[in-house]
Scaffold this motif. Structure first.
Motif, PDB file in Angstrom:
ATOM      1  N   ALA A 161      -2.086   2.122   0.554  1.00 51.46           N
ATOM      2  CA  ALA A 161      -0.782   1.664   0.081  1.00 51.46           C
ATOM      3  C   ALA A 161       0.021   1.049   1.221  1.00 51.46           C
ATOM      4  O   ALA A 161       0.640  -0.013   1.065  1.00 51.46           O
ATOM      5  CB  ALA A 161      -0.011   2.832  -0.535  1.00 51.46           C
ATOM      6  N   SER A 162       0.014   1.696   2.372  1.00 51.70           N
ATOM      7  CA  SER A 162       0.760   1.180   3.527  1.00 51.70           C
ATOM      8  C   SER A 162       0.237  -0.184   3.955  1.00 51.70           C
ATOM      9  O   SER A 162       1.018  -1.086   4.307  1.00 51.70           O
ATOM     10  CB  SER A 162       0.670   2.171   4.691  1.00 51.70           C
ATOM     11  OG  SER A 162       1.218   3.419   4.348  1.00 51.70           O
ATOM     12  N   GLN A 176      -1.390  -2.397   1.991  1.00 49.65           N
ATOM     13  CA  GLN A 176      -1.029  -3.380   0.971  1.00 49.65           C
ATOM     14  C   GLN A 176       0.439  -3.761   1.062  1.00 49.65           C
ATOM     15  O   GLN A 176       0.801  -4.944   0.903  1.00 49.65           O
ATOM     16  CB  GLN A 176      -1.330  -2.816  -0.415  1.00 49.65           C
ATOM     17  CG  GLN A 176      -2.815  -2.686  -0.724  1.00 49.65           C
ATOM     18  CD  GLN A 176      -3.069  -2.070  -2.078  1.00 49.65           C
ATOM     19  OE1 GLN A 176      -3.090  -2.754  -3.094  1.00 49.65           O
ATOM     20  NE2 GLN A 176      -3.232  -0.757  -2.112  1.00 49.65           N
ATOM     21  N   ILE A 177       1.298  -2.793   1.317  1.00 48.26           N
ATOM     22  CA  ILE A 177       2.729  -3.069   1.455  1.00 48.26           C
ATOM     23  C   ILE A 177       2.979  -3.962   2.670  1.00 48.26           C
ATOM     24  O   ILE A 177       3.804  -4.885   2.624  1.00 48.26           O
ATOM     25  CB  ILE A 177       3.525  -1.756   1.552  1.00 48.26           C
ATOM     26  CG1 ILE A 177       3.534  -1.063   0.177  1.00 48.26           C
ATOM     27  CG2 ILE A 177       4.945  -2.000   2.037  1.00 48.26           C
ATOM     28  CD1 ILE A 177       4.071   0.358   0.199  1.00 48.26           C
ATOM     29  N   SER A 178       2.257  -3.719   3.749  1.00 48.93           N
ATOM     30  CA  SER A 178       2.404  -4.567   4.938  1.00 48.93           C
ATOM     31  C   SER A 178       2.023  -6.010   4.626  1.00 48.93           C
ATOM     32  O   SER A 178       2.683  -6.952   5.084  1.00 48.93           O
ATOM     33  CB  SER A 178       1.529  -4.027   6.079  1.00 48.93           C
ATOM     34  OG  SER A 178       1.976  -2.760   6.503  1.00 48.93           O
ATOM     35  N   LEU A 197       2.107  -7.446   1.578  1.00 47.20           N
ATOM     36  CA  LEU A 197       3.102  -8.002   0.648  1.00 47.20           C
ATOM     37  C   LEU A 197       4.418  -8.318   1.348  1.00 47.20           C
ATOM     38  O   LEU A 197       5.120  -9.265   0.971  1.00 47.20           O
ATOM     39  CB  LEU A 197       3.350  -7.005  -0.491  1.00 47.20           C
ATOM     40  CG  LEU A 197       2.181  -6.801  -1.462  1.00 47.20           C
ATOM     41  CD1 LEU A 197       2.470  -5.629  -2.389  1.00 47.20           C
ATOM     42  CD2 LEU A 197       1.942  -8.075  -2.277  1.00 47.20           C
ATOM     43  N   THR A 225      -8.756  -6.550   5.280  1.00 49.71           N
ATOM     44  CA  THR A 225      -8.351  -5.598   4.253  1.00 49.71           C
ATOM     45  C   THR A 225      -9.352  -5.577   3.108  1.00 49.71           C
ATOM     46  O   THR A 225      -9.722  -4.513   2.600  1.00 49.71           O
ATOM     47  CB  THR A 225      -6.941  -5.947   3.730  1.00 49.71           C
ATOM     48  OG1 THR A 225      -6.016  -5.913   4.830  1.00 49.71           O
ATOM     49  CG2 THR A 225      -6.494  -4.968   2.664  1.00 49.71           C
ATOM     50  N   SER A 261      -2.609   4.991  -4.707  1.00 49.23           N
ATOM     51  CA  SER A 261      -2.032   3.988  -3.811  1.00 49.23           C
ATOM     52  C   SER A 261      -1.292   2.923  -4.603  1.00 49.23           C
ATOM     53  O   SER A 261      -0.240   2.423  -4.190  1.00 49.23           O
ATOM     54  CB  SER A 261      -3.118   3.347  -2.945  1.00 49.23           C
ATOM     55  OG  SER A 261      -4.047   2.629  -3.729  1.00 49.23           O
ATOM     56  N   GLY A 262      -1.845   2.565  -5.782  1.00 47.87           N
ATOM     57  CA  GLY A 262      -1.187   1.566  -6.624  1.00 47.87           C
ATOM     58  C   GLY A 262       0.192   2.003  -7.067  1.00 47.87           C
ATOM     59  O   GLY A 262       1.121   1.189  -7.127  1.00 47.87           O
ATOM     60  N   VAL A 297       2.559   1.383  -4.211  1.00 46.89           N
ATOM     61  CA  VAL A 297       2.850  -0.046  -4.039  1.00 46.89           C
ATOM     62  C   VAL A 297       3.823  -0.526  -5.112  1.00 46.89           C
ATOM     63  O   VAL A 297       4.783  -1.262  -4.819  1.00 46.89           O
ATOM     64  CB  VAL A 297       1.549  -0.878  -4.078  1.00 46.89           C
ATOM     65  CG1 VAL A 297       1.869  -2.367  -4.071  1.00 46.89           C
ATOM     66  CG2 VAL A 297       0.659  -0.529  -2.888  1.00 46.89           C
ATOM     67  N   TRP A 340       7.279   0.607  -4.337  1.00 48.13           N
ATOM     68  CA  TRP A 340       7.867  -0.208  -3.270  1.00 48.13           C
ATOM     69  C   TRP A 340       8.335  -1.555  -3.822  1.00 48.13           C
ATOM     70  O   TRP A 340       9.424  -2.028  -3.484  1.00 48.13           O
ATOM     71  CB  TRP A 340       6.835  -0.426  -2.169  1.00 48.13           C
ATOM     72  CG  TRP A 340       7.316  -1.334  -1.080  1.00 48.13           C
ATOM     73  CD1 TRP A 340       8.084  -1.001  -0.011  1.00 48.13           C
ATOM     74  CD2 TRP A 340       7.083  -2.753  -0.994  1.00 48.13           C
ATOM     75  NE1 TRP A 340       8.328  -2.121   0.759  1.00 48.13           N
ATOM     76  CE2 TRP A 340       7.736  -3.201   0.182  1.00 48.13           C
ATOM     77  CE3 TRP A 340       6.383  -3.668  -1.769  1.00 48.13           C
ATOM     78  CZ2 TRP A 340       7.705  -4.532   0.586  1.00 48.13           C
ATOM     79  CZ3 TRP A 340       6.348  -4.990  -1.369  1.00 48.13           C
ATOM     80  CH2 TRP A 340       7.003  -5.415  -0.209  1.00 48.13           C
ATOM     81  N   GLN A 341       7.529  -2.176  -4.667  1.00 51.69           N
ATOM     82  CA  GLN A 341       7.909  -3.469  -5.248  1.00 51.69           C
ATOM     83  C   GLN A 341       9.157  -3.345  -6.105  1.00 51.69           C
ATOM     84  O   GLN A 341      10.050  -4.209  -6.056  1.00 51.69           O
ATOM     85  CB  GLN A 341       6.752  -4.029  -6.081  1.00 51.69           C
ATOM     86  CG  GLN A 341       5.560  -4.482  -5.262  1.00 51.69           C
ATOM     87  CD  GLN A 341       4.378  -4.891  -6.129  1.00 51.69           C
ATOM     88  OE1 GLN A 341       4.031  -4.206  -7.091  1.00 51.69           O
ATOM     89  NE2 GLN A 341       3.759  -6.018  -5.795  1.00 51.69           N
TER      90      GLN A 341
END
Length: 258
Positions: free
Chosen positions: A193-194, A196-198, A200, A213, A236-237, A240, A243-244
């Motif tokens: 998740a971290s 993917q957030i990085s 995005l 990745t 993890s989804g 994410v 966060w979105q």
């Protein structure tokens, strides 16, 4: 199948609260960063003084605990964190050792008398013997290590260099799954998740970061049981998506205020 069941109570929470645990993880990261800089740019005269000052700061923080056991646990957290960073980096960058790190840890231990050292060993065993002991520390520590290696991979100049970091990062994550049957998969999910957030959050993320990745996800999918991997993806989804949603809410609020 792994499910996101409630995490059991932290048996060490009475000695170190969430804030203290997270601060211990950050202090271990900062201390390791300092000794790693010494490893890549050695200067024996400057190093001795810097190591002494660094050990003093770490030890003084550990001694700010409210009681003997709390002070021993603080030191156990710091040394456990330094050990974890050292292991991750020696594997990722194929180092034989990090002498400054060994000296720092040794310097912290030699400050203890026999009674304090026995108390330290007791708290260290409590920390490492229970997956959920100091869970906030473990989450913060592992997230920082995983992201640091991912950022190093993303900054590589060649695909070969990037692959050389994807492999140890994947091995590190798979090791958590084996070492921590209940918590490990959550830490893997947190790492993914971290990452993917990085990606995005950075619209200009390099192709190396994106390709690396994808390689990491593919390696985990291949190595993990299907149900475990799907549980990790689902967990993890959710992070994410949260966060979105929070990001969109902030953007909407900002437009309204404007």
């Amino acid at each position: 199948m792994a499910t996101a069941s409630p995490i059991p109570a932290d048996p060490l929470a009475t000695l170190a609260d969430t804030d203290s645990q997270r601060l211990a993880a950050r202090l271990a990261q900062d201390a390791f960063a300092a000794v790693f800089r010494m490893a890549v740019a050695p200067d024996s005269d400057a190093e001795a003084g810097a190591l002494g000052e660094l050990a003093g700061r770490c030890y003084n923080w550990s001694q700010a605990g409210a009681a003997d056991d709390a002070r021993a646990l603080r030191l156990a957290l710091l040394i456990n964190g330094l050990d974890a960073w050292g292991l991750a980096y020696t594997q990722a960058f194929q180092l034989q050792a990090i002498p400054a790190l060994t000296a720092l840890i040794g310097g912290l231990r030699t400050r203890l008398d026999a009674t304090a050292d026995a108390r330290f060993q007791q708290q260290f065993a409590a920390l490492t013997g229970n997956e959920f002991a100091a869970v906030d520390f473990k989450v913060e520590l592992r997230r920082s290590i995983h992201l640091a290696l991912w950022h190093a991979m993303a900054a590589c100049e060649t695909a070969e260099q990037a692959e050389g970091l994807v492999r140890p990062l994947g091995s590190l994550l798979l090791g958590l799954n084996e070492q921590m049957p209940e918590l490990g998969w959550r830490l893997i999910a947190d790492a993914l998740a971290s990452i993917q957030i990085s990606l995005l959050a950075d619209a200009a993320a390099s192709a190396m970061a994106q390709d690396g990745t994808q390689q990491l996800f593919a390696a985990l999918r291949h190595a993990l049981p299907a149900e475990r991997y799907q549980a990790i993806l689902a967990h993890s989804g959710q992070a994410v998506v949260a966060w979105q949603q929070a990001r969109r809410a902030r953007d909407t609020e900002g437009r309204i205020d404007a």
